[in-house]
Design a protein around this motif. Structure first.
Motif, mmCIF file in Angstrom:
data_model
loop_
_atom_site.group_PDB
_atom_site.id
_atom_site.type_symbol
_atom_site.label_atom_id
_atom_site.label_comp_id
_atom_site.label_asym_id
_atom_site.label_seq_id
_atom_site.Cartn_x
_atom_site.Cartn_y
_atom_site.Cartn_z
ATOM 1 N N TYR A 16 -4.035 -4.184 3.581
ATOM 2 C CA TYR A 16 -3.263 -5.010 2.540
ATOM 3 C C TYR A 16 -2.555 -4.236 1.254
ATOM 4 N N MET A 20 1.346 -4.294 0.461
ATOM 5 C CA MET A 20 1.733 -5.003 -0.656
ATOM 6 C C MET A 20 2.269 -4.103 -1.645
ATOM 7 N N THR A 23 5.403 -4.020 -0.638
ATOM 8 C CA THR A 23 6.409 -5.324 -0.967
ATOM 9 C C THR A 23 6.773 -5.243 -2.525
ATOM 10 N N SER A 97 1.269 -3.648 -11.417
ATOM 11 C CA SER A 97 0.130 -3.790 -10.124
ATOM 12 C C SER A 97 -1.050 -3.964 -10.663
ATOM 13 N N THR A 217 6.639 -7.467 5.064
ATOM 14 C CA THR A 217 5.444 -6.750 4.556
ATOM 15 C C THR A 217 4.344 -7.866 3.868
ATOM 16 N N LEU A 218 4.956 -8.749 3.261
ATOM 17 C CA LEU A 218 4.413 -9.813 2.563
ATOM 18 C C LEU A 218 3.472 -10.838 3.608
ATOM 19 N N GLY A 221 0.670 -8.596 4.714
ATOM 20 C CA GLY A 221 -0.212 -8.317 3.573
ATOM 21 C C GLY A 221 -0.960 -9.668 3.513
ATOM 22 N N MET A 222 -0.300 -11.108 3.345
ATOM 23 C CA MET A 222 -1.184 -12.167 3.068
ATOM 24 C C MET A 222 -1.895 -12.570 4.530
ATOM 25 N N TYR A 225 -4.787 -10.218 3.658
ATOM 26 C CA TYR A 225 -5.622 -10.691 2.551
ATOM 27 C C TYR A 225 -6.231 -11.972 3.282
#
Length: 284
Positions: A16, A20, A23, A97, A217-218, A221-222, A225
């Motif tokens: 993740y 991210m 992202t 970040s 990618t989001l 990633g989500m 996550y």
């Protein structure tokens, strides 16, 4: 079995964090010519188009209490991304970040607000170390204060609400449903922002490929996550997610030559120590 799930949570968190960081990289590139709200709208629409078919036949009626948590998770996630993207436009990628990664430091205050659970005295020490690290990164002086650092910190507050709500929803709701509802709310709110700001939903064709990178990618990633917080508690996942700062630092160095100064590095170390300390207390 519990140990196996924790390992899965750690692996999902590392993946993740890497995804991210990509992202954020793509978002920083797109936002040179596209408004923040426009980008959030399209990333939400594209991700929603992927998720809705997965939810066919799986929608369930939930009590009002669950919908309240859904709403809180969606608002937290939306505000976290909006503040994060705005910060990306004005401060180095690694610093934005890093400030977003301060979310675990905000979790105790979110729990206090949501559940009226007081913060134990033993937790104040790591929190003080962590926020000292934030000050070292922001480096405010009487003559120079970059308010975009504080915007980046607000993204951590939004993410903290999302973290707490995601963990609560994971006990009774499919991860696809959680993410789908989030992206639906995000699309609506970002569309309203575009209208209120007088911007356009138009994205130049050469940049739409980058928007696709952000969305894909989001989405991945989500998903990771949500899975990470399903497999393992936040006390274990949160410190591991800090590795995302390293990935962002590498991108920022390679593409923009951004290298934090020695004081900022000290701040990073303080925050990392604070998160590790908090995780240890949570396991105790």
């Amino acid at each position: 079995m519990e140990l196996a799930l924790i390992k899965k949570g750690i692996y999902a968190t590392i993946a993740y964090a890497l995804i991210m960081s990509v992202t954020a990289l793509a978002a920083k590139i797109v936002q040179q010519d596209v408004a923040v709200a426009t980008l959030v709208f399209w990333q939400s629409i594209l991700c929603l188009a992927i998720l809705l078919p997965q939810q066919t036949g799986h929608w369930k009626w939930h009590p009002r209490s669950v919908w309240k948590v859904h709403f809180l998770r969606s608002i937290g996630g939306f505000s976290g991304f909006i503040f994060y993207y705005y910060a990306l436009n004005h401060i180095p990628l690694v610093e934005a970040s890093l400030l977003r990664t301060c979310a675990p430091l905000c979790v105790p205050f979110v729990v206090l607000l949501m559940h009226k659970t007081r913060i134990p005295l033993r937790r104040w020490f790591p929190l003080m170390i962590g926020f000292t690290g934030v000050v070292l990164i922001i480096q405010p002086t009487p003559s120079s204060i970059n308010h975009w650092h504080f915007v980046g910190l607000l993204s951590a507050v939004g993410l903290a609400f999302s973290m707490v709500a995601t963990r609560a929803l994971s006990k009774s709701v499919r991860s696809q449903e959680t993410i789908a509802i989030y992206f639906a709310v995000s699309a609506l709110l970002s569309w309203l922002m575009v209208l209120l700001q007088g911007n356009s939903l138009y994205v130049p064709l050469p940049l739409f490929g980058w928007v696709g990178v952000v969305a894909m990618t989001l989405y991945v990633g989500m998903f990771l996550y949500t899975k990470a917080y399903t497999y393992a508690p936040a006390s274990i996942v949160s410190p591991v997610s800090y590795i995302g700062v390293v990935f962002s630092g590498i991108w920022g160095w390679l593409l923009w030559g951004h290298i934090p100064n020695s004081i900022a590095f000290m701040g990073m170390l303080c925050i990392f120590i604070s998160i590790l300390f908090s995780a240890r207390l949570s396991r105790g």
